[in-house]
Design a protein around this motif. Structure first.
Motif, short mmCIF file in Angstrom:
data_model
loop_
_atom_site.label_atom_id
_atom_site.label_comp_id
_atom_site.label_asym_id
_atom_site.label_seq_id
_atom_site.Cartn_x
_atom_site.Cartn_y
_atom_site.Cartn_z
N SER A 198 0.81 -1.21 0.00
CA SER A 198 0.00 0.00 0.00
C SER A 198 0.85 1.27 0.00
CB SER A 198 -0.93 0.00 1.23
OG SER A 198 -0.17 -0.08 2.42
N PHE A 199 2.15 1.14 0.24
CA PHE A 199 3.03 2.31 0.21
C PHE A 199 3.49 2.63 -1.22
CE2 PHE A 199 3.11 1.11 4.57
CZ PHE A 199 3.50 2.22 5.31
N ILE A 200 3.37 1.66 -2.13
CA ILE A 200 3.89 1.83 -3.50
C ILE A 200 3.01 2.80 -4.26
CG2 ILE A 200 4.42 0.63 -5.66
CD1 ILE A 200 4.93 -1.88 -3.97
N ASN A 201 3.66 3.74 -4.95
CA ASN A 201 2.99 4.75 -5.77
C ASN A 201 2.03 5.63 -4.95
OD1 ASN A 201 4.25 4.01 -8.18
ND2 ASN A 201 2.75 2.37 -8.52
N ASN A 202 2.25 5.69 -3.62
CA ASN A 202 1.48 6.58 -2.76
C ASN A 202 2.43 7.46 -1.97
OD1 ASN A 202 -1.15 5.65 -3.45
ND2 ASN A 202 -0.81 3.83 -2.19
N THR A 203 1.87 8.43 -1.27
CA THR A 203 2.69 9.38 -0.50
C THR A 203 2.52 9.10 0.98
OG1 THR A 203 2.40 11.07 -2.22
CG2 THR A 203 3.15 11.80 -0.05
N PHE A 204 3.64 8.85 1.64
CA PHE A 204 3.67 8.54 3.07
C PHE A 204 4.05 9.80 3.85
CE2 PHE A 204 6.03 6.15 6.64
CZ PHE A 204 4.89 6.13 7.43
N LEU A 205 3.13 10.23 4.71
CA LEU A 205 3.39 11.42 5.52
C LEU A 205 4.09 10.99 6.82
CD1 LEU A 205 -0.04 13.25 5.14
CD2 LEU A 205 1.93 13.26 3.59
N VAL A 206 5.36 11.32 6.93
CA VAL A 206 6.14 10.95 8.10
C VAL A 206 6.04 12.09 9.11
CG1 VAL A 206 8.42 10.34 8.98
CG2 VAL A 206 7.69 9.53 6.73
N VAL A 207 5.27 11.86 10.18
CA VAL A 207 5.03 12.89 11.19
C VAL A 207 6.00 12.69 12.35
CG1 VAL A 207 3.29 13.98 12.67
CG2 VAL A 207 2.60 12.89 10.52
N THR A 208 6.57 13.76 12.84
CA THR A 208 7.53 13.68 13.94
C THR A 208 6.84 13.24 15.24
OG1 THR A 208 7.23 15.99 14.54
CG2 THR A 208 8.93 15.51 12.90
N ASP A 209 7.66 12.87 16.22
CA ASP A 209 7.11 12.44 17.52
C ASP A 209 6.25 13.52 18.15
OD1 ASP A 209 8.55 10.18 17.06
OD2 ASP A 209 10.06 10.52 18.63
N THR A 210 6.69 14.75 18.04
CA THR A 210 5.91 15.86 18.62
C THR A 210 4.55 15.97 17.95
OG1 THR A 210 7.97 17.04 19.06
CG2 THR A 210 5.93 18.33 19.09
#
Length: 982
Positions: free
Chosen positions: A236-248
């Motif tokens: 499900s990560f392929i050809n999609n955009t993964f929003l990496v949110v910080t710990d805060t």
């Protein structure tokens, strides 16, 4: 040109000519083509252009030749495309290139002809291009164009550092005219600084690059790590955009660290490995974790060049609010709703389990870092079960499911739970062990952790501010009792609910069942989840223990009671289906009984019967007083008549009145044990069926037995003993009576002496209070004032004394050693004293009193009186010395076994004793011979002993200034049953 370059060029032209010959089928044309090599109007291809710049592209041309890609490049006839190839200066000859995996298409962008000069002039900062299986991001910085798959931000957004991940390259010579375009192909050729494909960056290596260096990404990194081997989900990560949110940013989306720990640090593989945990709990955990990841996955690739601004959707499905993205800073950044990305786009490789051999190519997706972002959490709901998982309470959870108690975790009823969990102060510590809290709970103990309603501890104690108690260290605390859920399984208490007792000490410190253990660490801030409150405790909560254990936890002094219960075999009570209420006297209560306790120790049946009156079948708690019927351990029916509040006490107390016995209890001072409740009592009231008479008390000690020998000589006094009349007796020790020649049945004042030792019934109360008042204690010998006083002997306990006064105001002090009273008449008592009440001392003639009335002859009379006084002093002094010598001789002769003159004095004093051979006495043996008392020798002490006596305290040395002897030390005897002194 070098020889190698000429060779490559010749090979290329030869290959080109031959290929065209076969394509056109005309050898002549091929020859003419060769002849037209130097013709400026010739048609050109990519290979021709590269050959014209052999000084730059000899190495890549050689690779193309070796991999048989020359014809392929010459035959490309797409409408338009772009080629980016590395120049020789940036290719290391020492590096072996794997020709088998070389793919020329990695260097070609099909369907688009890029003009980077135009991009620079238009101010486009970033551009994302689908570059086959290798998408690229082009970034314009200081009129330079960089392209990459993974941008390494190690220090700041403006710095780049080539470490082990060679993930970016530069378009060269944009400040010069472009390489000529092939005339036969619609394409543009650019020079670059590196080979492709770039080093492959997975999601794991992406986090390694960023976390703890520029952004804090520990939470999301650990969650992704749990599922990196779940290839079906990773698709499900392929050809999609993964929003990496910080710990805060993630922390702001959850109420507390418990929810964070449940989602981001609970390893589903470890939970699944544990077969005792409920399968539904495992499945729900995986669903929840994947739901959060899905909310961070946006369908499609976001960025300038790949998707136009507008509405977007997450892989989690519908959201409660619309999501929309846009491009900011001329393509340098994107934003979703009001949240702006902190980083440029990052292209990350994902492995597909179905194409692990890469036959179908590799898969990629985009990623942006956000420092703040709002999750929708539409389908993420928390309950008690999830919170306990978030608290790492897996040992507790395992036992709950193993004991079929999982329903307590998932129902919606109000409840309060007290639980000990590991590392609850830092649930985000990644070193925790989820199996750390295996405390071995049983079913009863698990249920005992729950209360079937919500308990706000702070409010509960605010409502009972007047209930105050003190422990042994004088530390103030308050207590409240609550019903636990442990009811229907409680066979020991007849399915009655076992209670929990909460203590509150100073500085808002709270404990359960023990004022020193099981401390509640969050009493004022319980964890709230739905209809449940969670209180954390410092150690695993245990059910109340045995009588011995429960009393031992409290700061009360009841050692004597425990000894009695143990020796009477009353610590192990049978299961009765009702539970027990036990009234346990404190040591101070037993000590106050004095002679009465000695009597009961010698009469075990009486002590046993008394203790069984202290044990009731049924439960009596001070927070729920009811006039319920009980049965004591003797089988007698107990009916509580009334509860009388005792508001004059230091703490709120209540007096329980029943037909058989009364008890004064402090509210909230209940002690819980496994079969019921224990109430400490500071006073002992005798049951109505237990009678201790004057005769019983006199026969308890040898002193009383010897005193009764003399009482029998006076029938009217003996009648008091036999009929238990309301009088009290002053009983000297046997040794004291033996040494005092007043105790002589032939003496003229013997009857008066004995009456002086009998206190009238109306004066006993003065003896008990002993309040140093001026009112004398009356005896049967009227006219002789006797007073009772308490004197501090240097310790915490005041010593009681009987004091006789003569006309001159001199005092004779007699110390009270022991006392005991009748059970049916508390004003009839026995007082053991260390010295008799002395008539001889009272009858001593005072010094002659002189009264002078002649004032005009004062001088003369003064001389006469002075002379007489001097003469009298000398005479009296000589008399006293002579009397002391005679007394010493008599004492020595009296106790000399070889003295032939012993008989006369002894015959007079032993007249009564000889008439009663069956009565046991300490003074006389069965042959009517004087023997030494068990309370100490009556013979003259040795010199060393005399010196020791002189070294005593001032009080001991002068306690009786008119006495002829030192205080008598009493040797205690040992009870054979209890091992205690009496």
């Amino acid at each position: 040109m070098t020889i190698l370059q000429y060779f490559i060029l010749a090979a290329i032209f030869t290959t080109t000519a031959v290929s065209r010959t076969f394509l056109e089928g005309d050898l002549v044309d091929s020859i003419s083509t060769v002849e037209d090599v130097n013709n400026d109007e010739r048609y050109t291809t990519i290979i021709d252009v590269l050959a014209d710049h052999i000084d730059k592209f000899s190495k890549i041309l050689n690779i193309i030749r070796k991999t048989d890609n020359i014809n392929y490049l010459n035959e490309l006839n797409d409408d338009e495309f772009t080629v980016i190839l590395p120049v020789d200066d940036y290719l290391d000859d020492s590096v072996d290139i794997d020709l088998k995996t070389f793919d020329i298409e990695k260097f070609i962008l099909f369907g688009e002809k890029l003009d980077f000069h135009e991009n620079i002039s238009a101010g486009i900062n970033t551009l994302v291009i689908k570059w086959g299986d290798y998408p690229l991001i082009f970034e314009t910085v200081n009129e330079k164009v960089l392209f990459y798959q993974q941008r390494n931000i190690l220090n700041s957004g403006s710095q780049r550092n080539k470490d082990k991940y060679e993930t970016y390259s530069e378009i060269l010579n944009l400040d010069k005219p472009l390489l000529e375009e092939p005339s036969e192909q619609n394409c543009q050729i650019y020079e670059s600084t590196s080979m492709m494909p770039f080093s492959k960056v997975t999601l794991t290596s992406f986090f390694d690059i960023y976390k703890d260096k520029y952004y804090k990404l520990n939470l999301l990194s650990q969650l992704v790590e749990f599922y990196e081997r779940d290839y079906q989900f990773m698709k499900s990560f392929i050809n999609n955009t993964f929003l990496v949110v910080t710990d805060t940013g993630l922390t702001k989306n959850f109420k507390n660290n418990i929810e964070l720990n449940y989602i981001f640090q609970t390893n589903p593989e470890l939970v699944t490995f544990d077969s005792n945990l409920d399968s539904k709990a495992k499945i729900q955990l995986i669903i929840d974790q994947k739901l959060v990841l899905s909310e961070l996955l946006i369908k499609g690739l976001l960025g300038n060049g790949v998707k136009k601004p507008g509405p977007i959707e997450t892989l989690a499905g519908e959201t409660p609010f619309e999501l929309s993205y846009g491009i900011d800073d001329n393509g340098y950044s994107i934003f979703i709703n009001e949240f702006k990305a902190e980083s440029l786009p990052n292209i990350i490789q994902y492995k597909d389990i179905e194409t692990i051999d890469y036959k179908n190519g590799e898969r990629f997706g985009l990623s942006y870092i956000f420092n703040d972002y709002e999750l929708t959490n539409t389908n993420l709901e928390f309950n008690l079960q999830k919170y306990l998982m978030g608290l790492n309470a897996y040992g507790f959870l395992q036992e709950m499911y193993y004991r079929d108690l999982g329903y307590l975790l998932n129902d919606e009823k109000e409840k309060t739970i007290f639980i000990c969990v590991p590392n609850h102060d830092n649930v985000l510590d990644d070193t925790f062990d989820i199996f750390e809290d295996e405390y071995g709970y049983n079913k009863k103990n698990l249920i005992y952790h729950f209360i079937e309603r919500k308990i706000n501890i702070e409010k509960e104690f605010a409502d009972i501010g007047k209930w105050k108690y003190y422990d042994s260290d004088d530390e103030m605390y308050q207590t409240i009792l609550f019903d636990s859920m442990f009811c229907k399984f409680n066979k020991l208490m007849g399915k009655h609910c076992q209670k929990l007792k909460l203590y509150k000490k100073k500085k808002d410190r709270f404990y359960i069942n023990d004022p020193s253990s099981f401390e509640i660490t969050n009493p004022l801030n319980p964890i709230v989840i739905n209809n449940c409150l969670i209180y954390l405790i410092s150690e695993p909560l245990q059910l109340p223990g045995s009588i011995m254990q429960s009393i031992g936890h409290e700061f009360i002094h009841t050692s004597q009671s425990l000894i009695f219960l143990q020796n009477l075999n009353l610590l192990n009570l049978p299961v009765n289906g009702e539970g027990y209420t036990i009234f346990v006297p404190e040591d101070i209560a037993w000590n106050s009984l004095d002679l009465n306790l000695d009597y009961m120790k010698k009469n075990i049946n009486i002590l046993n019967k008394m203790w069984k009156n202290f044990i009731w079948e049924g439960l009596l708690y001070t927070n729920d007083l009811q006039k319920t019927n009980y049965t004591n351990f003797n089988g007698d029916a107990i009916k509580i008549i009334d509860f009388v509040p005792n508001n004059n006490a230091s703490s709120e107390s209540v007096h329980i009145i029943s037909k058989h016995q009364n008890f004064t209890l402090q509210k909230g001072n209940d002690i819980l044990f496994e079969q019921g409740v224990i109430h400490p009592v500071s006073q002992i009231e005798y049951p109505s069926d237990i009678q201790i008479t004057l005769k019983n008390l006199l026969e308890t000690t040898n002193n009383g037995l010897d005193f009764m020998i003399f009482l029998k000589e006076i029938p009217e006094l003996m009648k008091i003993v036999e009929e238990n009349l309301a009088y009290s007796f002053i009983v000297p020790t046997s040794t004291a009576m033996l040494k005092d020649d007043q105790f002589n049945v032939n003496a003229t004042d013997f009857e008066s002496l004995m009456k002086l030792h009998v206190i009238n019934s109306n004066a006993t109360e003065l003896m008990k209070n002993c309040d140093d008042g001026d009112e004398p204690v009356s005896t049967l010998l009227g006219g002789v004032p006797v007073y009772c006083k308490k004197i501090d002997a240097g310790g915490k306990i005041l010593s009681q004394f009987l004091i006789m006064k003569n006309k001159q105001g001199d005092e004779k002090k007699v110390r009270i050693l022991q006392k005991g009273c009748q059970t049916n008449n508390p004003n009839s008592c026995i007082y053991i004293v260390d010295d008799p009440m002395s008539l001889k001392w009272l009858n001593n003639n005072p010094i002659l009193e002189l009264h002078m009335n002649l004032s005009w002859q004062s001088f003369l009379m003064g001389l006469l009186v002075g002379g007489f006084f001097f003469l009298g002093t000398q005479v009296v002094g000589v008399g006293i010395k002579k009397y002391q010598k005679e007394l010493a001789r008599i004492d020595y002769d009296e106790f000399d076994d070889n003295d032939p003159n012993e008989g006369n004095q002894g015959d007079r004093r032993l007249l009564s004793a000889r008439s009663n051979h069956t009565q046991h006495s300490l003074l006389y043996n069965e042959n009517n011979q004087i023997v030494n008392s068990d309370y100490g020798s009556v013979s003259r002490p040795a010199t060393s002993n005399t010196e020791n006596e002189n070294n005593r305290t001032n009080f001991e040395a002068g306690y009786s200034e008119n006495s002829q002897s030192q205080p008598i030390s009493v040797q205690q005897k040992k009870s054979q049953l209890f091992g205690t002194s009496y």
